[in-house]
Design a protein around this motif. Structure first.
Motif, PDB file in Angstrom:
ATOM      1  N   TRP A 158      -1.971  15.350   3.596  1.00 28.79           N
ATOM      2  CA  TRP A 158      -2.469  14.142   2.955  1.00 28.79           C
ATOM      3  C   TRP A 158      -3.307  13.245   3.877  1.00 28.79           C
ATOM      4  O   TRP A 158      -3.835  12.232   3.426  1.00 28.79           O
ATOM      5  CB  TRP A 158      -1.318  13.316   2.382  1.00 28.79           C
ATOM      6  CG  TRP A 158      -0.152  13.113   3.308  1.00 28.79           C
ATOM      7  CD1 TRP A 158       1.011  13.835   3.352  1.00 28.79           C
ATOM      8  CD2 TRP A 158      -0.024  12.105   4.333  1.00 28.79           C
ATOM      9  NE1 TRP A 158       1.848  13.349   4.330  1.00 28.79           N
ATOM     10  CE2 TRP A 158       1.241  12.294   4.943  1.00 28.79           C
ATOM     11  CE3 TRP A 158      -0.849  11.079   4.786  1.00 28.79           C
ATOM     12  CZ2 TRP A 158       1.701  11.488   5.985  1.00 28.79           C
ATOM     13  CZ3 TRP A 158      -0.405  10.278   5.827  1.00 28.79           C
ATOM     14  CH2 TRP A 158       0.856  10.494   6.406  1.00 28.79           C
TER      15      TRP A 158
ATOM     16  N   ALA B 186       4.860   7.516  -6.030  1.00 29.42           N
ATOM     17  CA  ALA B 186       3.760   8.347  -6.523  1.00 29.42           C
ATOM     18  C   ALA B 186       3.651   8.209  -8.029  1.00 29.42           C
ATOM     19  O   ALA B 186       4.645   8.100  -8.742  1.00 29.42           O
ATOM     20  CB  ALA B 186       4.005   9.798  -6.143  1.00 29.42           C
TER      21      ALA B 186
ATOM     22  N   ARG C 210      -6.580   6.677  -6.256  1.00 35.20           N
ATOM     23  CA  ARG C 210      -6.695   5.912  -5.026  1.00 35.20           C
ATOM     24  C   ARG C 210      -5.589   6.244  -4.047  1.00 35.20           C
ATOM     25  O   ARG C 210      -5.684   5.941  -2.863  1.00 35.20           O
ATOM     26  CB  ARG C 210      -6.649   4.413  -5.330  1.00 35.20           C
ATOM     27  CG  ARG C 210      -7.849   3.878  -6.093  1.00 35.20           C
ATOM     28  CD  ARG C 210      -7.684   2.403  -6.369  1.00 35.20           C
ATOM     29  NE  ARG C 210      -7.404   1.652  -5.152  1.00 35.20           N
ATOM     30  CZ  ARG C 210      -6.366   0.845  -4.997  1.00 35.20           C
ATOM     31  NH1 ARG C 210      -5.491   0.680  -5.960  1.00 35.20           N
ATOM     32  NH2 ARG C 210      -6.193   0.191  -3.864  1.00 35.20           N
ATOM     33  N   TYR C 211      -4.536   6.859  -4.515  1.00 37.36           N
ATOM     34  CA  TYR C 211      -3.367   7.078  -3.681  1.00 37.36           C
ATOM     35  C   TYR C 211      -3.236   8.535  -3.263  1.00 37.36           C
ATOM     36  O   TYR C 211      -3.413   9.445  -4.067  1.00 37.36           O
ATOM     37  CB  TYR C 211      -2.089   6.632  -4.417  1.00 37.36           C
ATOM     38  CG  TYR C 211      -2.051   5.150  -4.604  1.00 37.36           C
ATOM     39  CD1 TYR C 211      -1.490   4.320  -3.651  1.00 37.36           C
ATOM     40  CD2 TYR C 211      -2.635   4.567  -5.728  1.00 37.36           C
ATOM     41  CE1 TYR C 211      -1.487   2.948  -3.801  1.00 37.36           C
ATOM     42  CE2 TYR C 211      -2.641   3.184  -5.895  1.00 37.36           C
ATOM     43  CZ  TYR C 211      -2.057   2.387  -4.922  1.00 37.36           C
ATOM     44  OH  TYR C 211      -2.071   1.030  -5.070  1.00 37.36           O
ATOM     45  N   ARG C 212      -2.916   8.739  -1.973  1.00 40.59           N
ATOM     46  CA  ARG C 212      -2.702  10.084  -1.448  1.00 40.59           C
ATOM     47  C   ARG C 212      -1.208  10.390  -1.484  1.00 40.59           C
ATOM     48  O   ARG C 212      -0.403   9.674  -0.865  1.00 40.59           O
ATOM     49  CB  ARG C 212      -3.200  10.181  -0.006  1.00 40.59           C
ATOM     50  CG  ARG C 212      -4.709  10.068   0.122  1.00 40.59           C
ATOM     51  CD  ARG C 212      -5.122  10.048   1.587  1.00 40.59           C
ATOM     52  NE  ARG C 212      -6.570  10.095   1.688  1.00 40.59           N
ATOM     53  CZ  ARG C 212      -7.271  11.213   1.776  1.00 40.59           C
ATOM     54  NH1 ARG C 212      -6.642  12.378   1.780  1.00 40.59           N
ATOM     55  NH2 ARG C 212      -8.586  11.186   1.859  1.00 40.59           N
TER      56      ARG C 212
ATOM     57  N   VAL D 211       0.818  -1.207   0.000  1.00 38.34           N
ATOM     58  CA  VAL D 211       0.000   0.000   0.000  1.00 38.34           C
ATOM     59  C   VAL D 211       0.852   1.257   0.000  1.00 38.34           C
ATOM     60  O   VAL D 211       0.345   2.347  -0.106  1.00 38.34           O
ATOM     61  CB  VAL D 211      -0.949   0.022   1.222  1.00 38.34           C
ATOM     62  CG1 VAL D 211      -2.009  -1.019   1.084  1.00 38.34           C
ATOM     63  CG2 VAL D 211      -0.171  -0.201   2.514  1.00 38.34           C
ATOM     64  N   LEU D 212       2.163   1.092   0.160  1.00 40.73           N
ATOM     65  CA  LEU D 212       3.068   2.223   0.079  1.00 40.73           C
ATOM     66  C   LEU D 212       3.853   2.058  -1.205  1.00 40.73           C
ATOM     67  O   LEU D 212       4.498   1.053  -1.414  1.00 40.73           O
ATOM     68  CB  LEU D 212       4.002   2.227   1.296  1.00 40.73           C
ATOM     69  CG  LEU D 212       4.832   3.477   1.530  1.00 40.73           C
ATOM     70  CD1 LEU D 212       3.900   4.621   1.923  1.00 40.73           C
ATOM     71  CD2 LEU D 212       5.852   3.249   2.613  1.00 40.73           C
ATOM     72  N   ARG D 213       3.769   3.038  -2.106  1.00 44.76           N
ATOM     73  CA  ARG D 213       4.368   2.858  -3.410  1.00 44.76           C
ATOM     74  C   ARG D 213       4.800   4.192  -3.975  1.00 44.76           C
ATOM     75  O   ARG D 213       4.399   5.250  -3.484  1.00 44.76           O
ATOM     76  CB  ARG D 213       3.354   2.198  -4.348  1.00 44.76           C
ATOM     77  CG  ARG D 213       2.051   2.982  -4.468  1.00 44.76           C
ATOM     78  CD  ARG D 213       1.111   2.351  -5.453  1.00 44.76           C
ATOM     79  NE  ARG D 213       1.544   2.541  -6.825  1.00 44.76           N
ATOM     80  CZ  ARG D 213       0.931   2.028  -7.886  1.00 44.76           C
ATOM     81  NH1 ARG D 213      -0.136   1.281  -7.706  1.00 44.76           N
ATOM     82  NH2 ARG D 213       1.363   2.246  -9.100  1.00 44.76           N
TER      83      ARG D 213
ATOM     84  N   GLU E 236      -7.158   4.808 -10.945  1.00 43.57           N
ATOM     85  CA  GLU E 236      -6.156   4.066 -10.183  1.00 43.57           C
ATOM     86  C   GLU E 236      -5.242   5.034  -9.452  1.00 43.57           C
ATOM     87  O   GLU E 236      -4.956   4.882  -8.268  1.00 43.57           O
ATOM     88  CB  GLU E 236      -5.341   3.170 -11.126  1.00 43.57           C
ATOM     89  CG  GLU E 236      -4.140   2.472 -10.465  1.00 43.57           C
ATOM     90  CD  GLU E 236      -4.557   1.402  -9.488  1.00 43.57           C
ATOM     91  OE1 GLU E 236      -3.686   0.958  -8.709  1.00 43.57           O
ATOM     92  OE2 GLU E 236      -5.736   1.025  -9.485  1.00 43.57           O
TER      93      GLU E 236
ATOM     94  N   ALA F 224       3.491   7.682  -2.223  1.00 48.96           N
ATOM     95  CA  ALA F 224       2.041   7.831  -2.090  1.00 48.96           C
ATOM     96  C   ALA F 224       1.509   6.660  -1.286  1.00 48.96           C
ATOM     97  O   ALA F 224       2.140   5.609  -1.183  1.00 48.96           O
ATOM     98  CB  ALA F 224       1.378   7.879  -3.462  1.00 48.96           C
ATOM     99  N   ILE F 225       0.333   6.848  -0.706  1.00 50.02           N
ATOM    100  CA  ILE F 225      -0.221   5.836   0.185  1.00 50.02           C
ATOM    101  C   ILE F 225      -1.706   5.651  -0.109  1.00 50.02           C
ATOM    102  O   ILE F 225      -2.409   6.611  -0.440  1.00 50.02           O
ATOM    103  CB  ILE F 225      -0.009   6.238   1.659  1.00 50.02           C
ATOM    104  CG1 ILE F 225      -0.482   5.143   2.598  1.00 50.02           C
ATOM    105  CG2 ILE F 225      -0.705   7.540   1.987  1.00 50.02           C
ATOM    106  CD1 ILE F 225      -0.148   5.417   4.052  1.00 50.02           C
ATOM    107  N   ALA F 226      -2.172   4.418   0.009  1.00 52.71           N
ATOM    108  CA  ALA F 226      -3.576   4.137  -0.255  1.00 52.71           C
ATOM    109  C   ALA F 226      -4.463   4.200   0.988  1.00 52.71           C
ATOM    110  O   ALA F 226      -5.551   4.754   0.938  1.00 52.71           O
ATOM    111  CB  ALA F 226      -3.715   2.775  -0.933  1.00 52.71           C
TER     112      ALA F 226
END
Length: 275
Positions: free
Chosen positions: A59, A8, A22-24, A4-6, A19, A31-33
């Motif tokens: 965020w 940006a 979905r990530y902040r 879930v951490l990926r 898609e 970025a994080i979901a």
């Protein structure tokens, strides 16, 4: 646990817009979901809230302010500083009661608890969240882990915290460097396993004990505690230290009782046979 951490996503990353949405974004590279809720228990903290809110990352999903029947303009200041703040009136009294009330109001997958006196740095939240999405269940702040510190603790409070921490480590098999600190973060599912039921300052100790008893994965996060900016703390070293000790002894007693019950043979009805 899925990742879930990926990194940006950029516009040319080849991902569909929904898609990417979905990530902040946390930074230009991260970025994080999971949505993150920040719970702030407050009573007459209007003077401190500007310092608290200015360090909160943009965020985060939501801020839940639990108002302990403030007689100043705490609620108005919070709404001015963070227009989308969710204000929840506290039902009872005490920090534990306020936190339980705030946790129930959260909608995020990750919950962060932050004091309202300006002693915590909201910029550290990214370290807590990173620990959770990397596999921890509970990210526990520590002023005495390498990289942490405190400007607020008196020598007697440091000694008491160290002694109580040593008791918990010995009795419950923990490896904590700090016990009585209110800056923590955890996955929402942890609440189902620790079943909080205390109302006072000892709530942090209870959480730290019960996450260990529940077998949850805990990671300590070095944190720096600053001085309260305005007002006086309701913390009383001797009184609250005794309450913490009472919680430790009670949890130890409960653990022994559970072990005795698990070792006792169960009789099947009607036959007298051991199952």
């Amino acid at each position: 646990m899925s990742s879930v951490l990926r990194p940006a996503l950029s516009d040319d990353a080849g991902e569909e817009p929904n898609e990417a949405g979905r990530y902040r974004p946390i930074s230009t590279h991260l970025a994080i979901a999971p949505p993150v809720s920040v719970v702030i228990p407050a009573m007459n903290e209007a003077g401190n809230l500007p310092y608290v809110f200015k360090t909160l990352p943009a965020w985060i999903h939501e801020v839940v302010l639990v108002d302990g029947n403030s007689t100043d303009n705490t609620v108005e200041v919070a709404r001015e500083l963070w227009p989308d703040v969710k204000v929840v009136p506290q039902r009872g009294k005490g920090k534990g009661d306020a936190l339980i009330t705030g946790f129930e109001a959260c909608t995020g997958d990750i919950i962060v608890m932050v004091d309202a006196d300006g002693s915590a740095d909201g910029h550290e939240i990214v370290s807590y969240v990173s620990a959770l999405v990397s596999g921890a269940d509970f990210a526990k702040g520590s002023r005495f882990a390498n990289g942490g510190g405190t400007d607020d603790m008196t020598p007697i409070r440091k000694l008491g915290n160290r002694a109580l921490c040593a008791v918990v480590n010995r009795k419950f098999g923990a490896r904590y460097t700090d016990l009585c600190y209110g800056y923590n973060a955890f996955w929402r599912h942890c609440l189902d396993k620790i079943d909080l039921d205390c109302t006072g300052f000892e709530v942090e100790t209870l959480m730290n004990i019960r996450v260990v008893k529940a077998g949850l994965k805990v990671q300590e996060i070095p944190s720096h505690e600053y001085l309260r900016i305005h007002g006086a703390s309701n913390l009383r070293a001797v009184r609250d230290g005794l309450r913490v000790l009472k919680v430790i002894l009670k949890e130890r007693s409960n653990r022994r009782a559970l072990r005795r019950r698990s070792r006792s043979p169960m009789l099947t009805t009607g036959r007298g046979e051991v199952s």
